[in-house]
Scaffold this motif. Structure first.
Motif, PDB file in Angstrom:
ATOM      1  N   MET A  24       0.832  -1.192   0.000  1.00  0.00           N
ATOM      2  CA  MET A  24       0.000   0.000   0.000  1.00  0.00           C
ATOM      3  C   MET A  24       0.871   1.249   0.000  1.00  0.00           C
ATOM      4  O   MET A  24       1.886   1.306   0.686  1.00  0.00           O
ATOM      5  CB  MET A  24      -0.873  -0.013   1.257  1.00  0.00           C
ATOM      6  CG  MET A  24      -1.815   1.132   1.390  1.00  0.00           C
ATOM      7  SD  MET A  24      -2.740   1.132   2.969  1.00  0.00           S
ATOM      8  CE  MET A  24      -3.007  -0.566   3.310  1.00  0.00           C
ATOM      9  N   ALA A  25       0.452   2.245  -0.779  1.00  0.00           N
ATOM     10  CA  ALA A  25       1.060   3.568  -0.751  1.00  0.00           C
ATOM     11  C   ALA A  25       0.005   4.532  -0.213  1.00  0.00           C
ATOM     12  O   ALA A  25      -1.147   4.488  -0.651  1.00  0.00           O
ATOM     13  CB  ALA A  25       1.500   3.997  -2.142  1.00  0.00           C
ATOM     14  N   VAL A  26       0.387   5.375   0.729  1.00  0.00           N
ATOM     15  CA  VAL A  26      -0.561   6.305   1.348  1.00  0.00           C
ATOM     16  C   VAL A  26      -0.112   7.733   1.052  1.00  0.00           C
ATOM     17  O   VAL A  26       1.030   8.095   1.316  1.00  0.00           O
ATOM     18  CB  VAL A  26      -0.638   6.079   2.872  1.00  0.00           C
ATOM     19  CG1 VAL A  26      -1.621   7.056   3.506  1.00  0.00           C
ATOM     20  CG2 VAL A  26      -1.028   4.638   3.176  1.00  0.00           C
ATOM     21  N   VAL A  27      -1.030   8.518   0.485  1.00  0.00           N
ATOM     22  CA  VAL A  27      -0.766   9.913   0.164  1.00  0.00           C
ATOM     23  C   VAL A  27      -1.724  10.763   0.983  1.00  0.00           C
ATOM     24  O   VAL A  27      -2.927  10.524   0.989  1.00  0.00           O
ATOM     25  CB  VAL A  27      -0.991  10.200  -1.335  1.00  0.00           C
ATOM     26  CG1 VAL A  27      -0.738  11.664  -1.651  1.00  0.00           C
ATOM     27  CG2 VAL A  27      -0.122   9.311  -2.196  1.00  0.00           C
ATOM     28  N   GLY A  28      -1.177  11.753   1.677  1.00  0.00           N
ATOM     29  CA  GLY A  28      -2.023  12.614   2.487  1.00  0.00           C
ATOM     30  C   GLY A  28      -1.436  13.995   2.608  1.00  0.00           C
ATOM     31  O   GLY A  28      -0.439  14.325   1.954  1.00  0.00           O
ATOM     32  N   PRO A  29      -2.019  14.817   3.457  1.00  0.00           N
ATOM     33  CA  PRO A  29      -1.487  16.162   3.684  1.00  0.00           C
ATOM     34  C   PRO A  29      -0.043  16.085   4.168  1.00  0.00           C
ATOM     35  O   PRO A  29       0.399  15.030   4.647  1.00  0.00           O
ATOM     36  CB  PRO A  29      -2.397  16.719   4.783  1.00  0.00           C
ATOM     37  CG  PRO A  29      -3.616  15.879   4.748  1.00  0.00           C
ATOM     38  CD  PRO A  29      -3.194  14.528   4.265  1.00  0.00           C
ATOM     39  N   LEU A  30       0.681  17.160   4.049  1.00  0.00           N
ATOM     40  CA  LEU A  30       2.076  17.178   4.491  1.00  0.00           C
ATOM     41  C   LEU A  30       2.199  16.672   5.918  1.00  0.00           C
ATOM     42  O   LEU A  30       1.463  17.107   6.801  1.00  0.00           O
ATOM     43  CB  LEU A  30       2.660  18.588   4.408  1.00  0.00           C
ATOM     44  CG  LEU A  30       3.093  19.046   3.033  1.00  0.00           C
ATOM     45  CD1 LEU A  30       3.555  20.498   3.096  1.00  0.00           C
ATOM     46  CD2 LEU A  30       4.185  18.172   2.462  1.00  0.00           C
ATOM     47  N   GLY A  31       3.100  15.742   6.101  1.00  0.00           N
ATOM     48  CA  GLY A  31       3.339  15.196   7.428  1.00  0.00           C
ATOM     49  C   GLY A  31       4.159  16.163   8.268  1.00  0.00           C
ATOM     50  O   GLY A  31       4.587  17.222   7.799  1.00  0.00           O
ATOM     51  N   ALA A  32       4.401  15.759   9.485  1.00  0.00           N
ATOM     52  CA  ALA A  32       5.143  16.605  10.423  1.00  0.00           C
ATOM     53  C   ALA A  32       6.591  16.805  10.012  1.00  0.00           C
ATOM     54  O   ALA A  32       7.246  17.728  10.460  1.00  0.00           O
ATOM     55  CB  ALA A  32       5.070  16.006  11.819  1.00  0.00           C
ATOM     56  N   GLY A  33       7.108  15.939   9.165  1.00  0.00           N
ATOM     57  CA  GLY A  33       8.503  16.055   8.734  1.00  0.00           C
ATOM     58  C   GLY A  33       9.413  15.196   9.576  1.00  0.00           C
ATOM     59  O   GLY A  33       8.994  14.525  10.516  1.00  0.00           O
ATOM     60  N   ASN A  34      10.692  15.173   9.218  1.00  0.00           N
ATOM     61  CA  ASN A  34      11.715  14.418   9.932  1.00  0.00           C
ATOM     62  C   ASN A  34      11.480  12.910   9.925  1.00  0.00           C
ATOM     63  O   ASN A  34      11.989  12.213  10.784  1.00  0.00           O
ATOM     64  CB  ASN A  34      11.873  14.917  11.373  1.00  0.00           C
ATOM     65  CG  ASN A  34      12.269  16.369  11.430  1.00  0.00           C
ATOM     66  OD1 ASN A  34      13.008  16.844  10.574  1.00  0.00           O
ATOM     67  ND2 ASN A  34      11.772  17.085  12.416  1.00  0.00           N
ATOM     68  N   ASP A  35      10.699  12.385   8.995  1.00  0.00           N
ATOM     69  CA  ASP A  35      10.509  10.944   8.874  1.00  0.00           C
ATOM     70  C   ASP A  35      11.287  10.473   7.650  1.00  0.00           C
ATOM     71  O   ASP A  35      10.942  10.808   6.518  1.00  0.00           O
ATOM     72  CB  ASP A  35       9.029  10.605   8.719  1.00  0.00           C
ATOM     73  CG  ASP A  35       8.769   9.112   8.651  1.00  0.00           C
ATOM     74  OD1 ASP A  35       9.728   8.323   8.532  1.00  0.00           O
ATOM     75  OD2 ASP A  35       7.596   8.723   8.727  1.00  0.00           O
TER      76      ASP A  35
END
Length: 68
Positions: A27-38
């Motif tokens: 699965m690929a998950v696309v969503g709003p910008l994450g918190a970053g640093n991942d």
């Protein structure tokens, strides 16, 4: 100054989504910008989000933000 940039090589557009993969569930998950640093997340611009393709048999889950 722009916000975060697209993770695609040679793309200088501003990122609008974050892409993550779940290899176990294919699965690929696309969503709003994450918190970053991942290190396992990839920020994408609108063009690359729209062009996203995954391997055969995989599912793409798109989380949209609610608009008022």
């Amino acid at each position: 100054m722009l916000g975060r940039l697209c993770s695609k090589v040679a793309c200088a557009r501003e990122a609008v989504t974050t892409l993550t993969y779940d290899y176990g569930d294919q699965m690929a998950v696309v969503g709003p910008l994450g918190a970053g640093n991942d290190p396992h997340a990839h920020d994408l611009c609108a063009i690359h989000t729209g062009r996203l393709s995954v391997p055969k048999g995989w599912v793409v889950v798109r989380h949209e933000t609610l608009r008022a």
